[in-house]
Design a protein around this motif. Structure first.
Motif, short mmCIF file in Angstrom:
data_model
loop_
_atom_site.label_atom_id
_atom_site.label_comp_id
_atom_site.label_asym_id
_atom_site.label_seq_id
_atom_site.Cartn_x
_atom_site.Cartn_y
_atom_site.Cartn_z
N LEU A 153 0.82 -1.22 0.00
CA LEU A 153 0.00 0.00 0.00
C LEU A 153 0.86 1.27 0.00
O LEU A 153 0.52 2.26 -0.66
CB LEU A 153 -0.94 -0.01 1.21
CG LEU A 153 -2.08 -1.04 1.14
CD1 LEU A 153 -2.71 -1.22 2.51
CD2 LEU A 153 -3.13 -0.61 0.13
N SER A 154 1.96 1.23 0.73
CA SER A 154 2.77 2.46 0.85
C SER A 154 3.46 2.83 -0.47
O SER A 154 3.94 3.94 -0.63
CB SER A 154 3.79 2.32 1.98
OG SER A 154 4.59 1.20 1.76
N GLU A 155 3.49 1.87 -1.41
CA GLU A 155 4.06 2.19 -2.74
C GLU A 155 3.11 3.01 -3.60
O GLU A 155 3.50 3.58 -4.60
CB GLU A 155 4.36 0.87 -3.49
CG GLU A 155 5.62 0.19 -3.03
CD GLU A 155 5.78 -1.17 -3.68
OE1 GLU A 155 5.08 -1.45 -4.68
OE2 GLU A 155 6.57 -1.97 -3.16
N LEU A 175 -6.71 3.77 -1.52
CA LEU A 175 -7.97 3.36 -0.89
C LEU A 175 -8.59 2.19 -1.65
O LEU A 175 -9.00 1.20 -1.04
CB LEU A 175 -8.95 4.55 -0.85
CG LEU A 175 -10.40 4.21 -0.48
CD1 LEU A 175 -10.48 3.63 0.93
CD2 LEU A 175 -11.28 5.45 -0.59
N ASN A 176 -8.62 2.29 -2.98
CA ASN A 176 -9.25 1.23 -3.76
C ASN A 176 -8.45 -0.08 -3.67
O ASN A 176 -9.04 -1.16 -3.67
CB ASN A 176 -9.46 1.67 -5.20
CG ASN A 176 -10.55 2.73 -5.29
OD1 ASN A 176 -11.34 2.89 -4.36
ND2 ASN A 176 -10.57 3.48 -6.38
N LYS A 177 -7.14 0.03 -3.57
CA LYS A 177 -6.32 -1.19 -3.37
C LYS A 177 -6.64 -1.81 -2.01
O LYS A 177 -6.77 -3.03 -1.90
CB LYS A 177 -4.83 -0.84 -3.50
CG LYS A 177 -3.87 -2.00 -3.28
CD LYS A 177 -4.17 -3.23 -4.14
CE LYS A 177 -3.59 -3.12 -5.54
NZ LYS A 177 -3.83 -4.34 -6.34
N ASP A 215 -1.03 7.86 -4.92
CA ASP A 215 -2.34 8.48 -5.05
C ASP A 215 -3.30 7.92 -3.99
O ASP A 215 -3.48 6.70 -3.89
CB ASP A 215 -2.89 8.21 -6.46
CG ASP A 215 -4.24 8.84 -6.67
OD1 ASP A 215 -4.28 10.07 -6.84
OD2 ASP A 215 -5.26 8.11 -6.64
N GLU A 216 -3.92 8.82 -3.22
CA GLU A 216 -4.71 8.35 -2.08
C GLU A 216 -5.96 7.56 -2.50
O GLU A 216 -6.30 6.56 -1.87
CB GLU A 216 -5.11 9.54 -1.19
CG GLU A 216 -5.68 9.03 0.12
CD GLU A 216 -5.92 10.12 1.16
OE1 GLU A 216 -5.21 11.13 1.13
OE2 GLU A 216 -6.83 9.92 2.00
#
Ligand code: CO
Length: 214
Positions: free
Chosen positions: A134-136, A144-146, A139-140
């Motif tokens: 996630l930290s990679e 979020l969608n990931k 884009d917020e």
């Protein structure tokens, strides 16, 4: 009360329309339900489970909660699962999340909502487990969608780990767990390519999830 009268009026119209096209519809349903699917989804009003897959009353058993979470101590969800698997003998369990989920977003932003914080803690556990992946994502909205997707996968794995599903597989019952995500913006479902129909597939799905986040 005018608003609610409208709902009751809508209901009468709905019932009449169904009876006009199939006079015996409600009498047949009153005898028994025979759904092939259990849907575990988010409570979000934009994700109307039965409607968006084009099914009729009697065809899908439904459980919904904030952020479609499956917890091993949640007797509400487990009771629904047990009823669906043991008595109704559904063949498919669909865990369905959706993009832009407010519950997942609150978990991601660590927003304080009250009682729901304890519930969304389970989504934060998912987030921490997949922190490297996630930290990679800078884009917020994409992050979020990931997380919405990862949450579906983790909750589908949780379904597979319940004693209810494990026992069903042990006695040879045909039962597959799937993970889907729903696009609020286009009304389309996407299969997350998770399909777990036995213990081996559960282990493989788990390893793939861990590997993807490694
Ligand atoms: Co949601």
């Amino acid at each position: 009360m005018k608003e609610l009268n409208e709902l009751l009026e809508n209901n009468r119209g709905w019932s009449e329309r169904i009876k006009a096209s199939d006079p015996g519809f409600f009498q047949a349903l009153a005898q028994q339900q025979n759904p092939r699917y259990l849907w575990i989804g988010c409570s979000d009003s934009r994700v109307p489970a039965t409607q968006l897959v084009g099914l009729s009353p009697g065809e899908m058993f439904v459980h919904r909660n904030v952020a479609n979470v499956v917890v091993h101590t949640d007797f509400n969800c487990l009771s629904v699962l047990e009823f669906a698997v043991d008595l109704l003998k559904v063949s498919h369990i669909i865990v369905c999340g959706h993009d832009g989920c407010n519950g997942v977003q609150a978990a991601m932003q660590n927003r304080k909502l009250g009682l729901a914080d304890n519930w969304l803690r389970f989504v934060q556990d998912v987030m921490q487990r997949h922190d490297a992946l996630l930290s990679e994502i800078r884009d917020e909205a994409q992050r979020l969608n990931k997380l919405c997707e990862l949450n579906v996968i983790e909750q589908a794995l949780n379904v597979g780990r319940t004693t209810i599903v494990q026992n069903a597989w042990d006695r040879g019952q045909e039962l597959a767990v799937h993970g889907w995500i729903y696009g609020i913006g286009d009304g389309l479902l996407r299969d997350l390519d998770i399909c777990i129909a036995n213990q081996t597939e559960l282990s493989i799905a788990y390893k793939n999830t861990v590997k993807a986040s490694g």
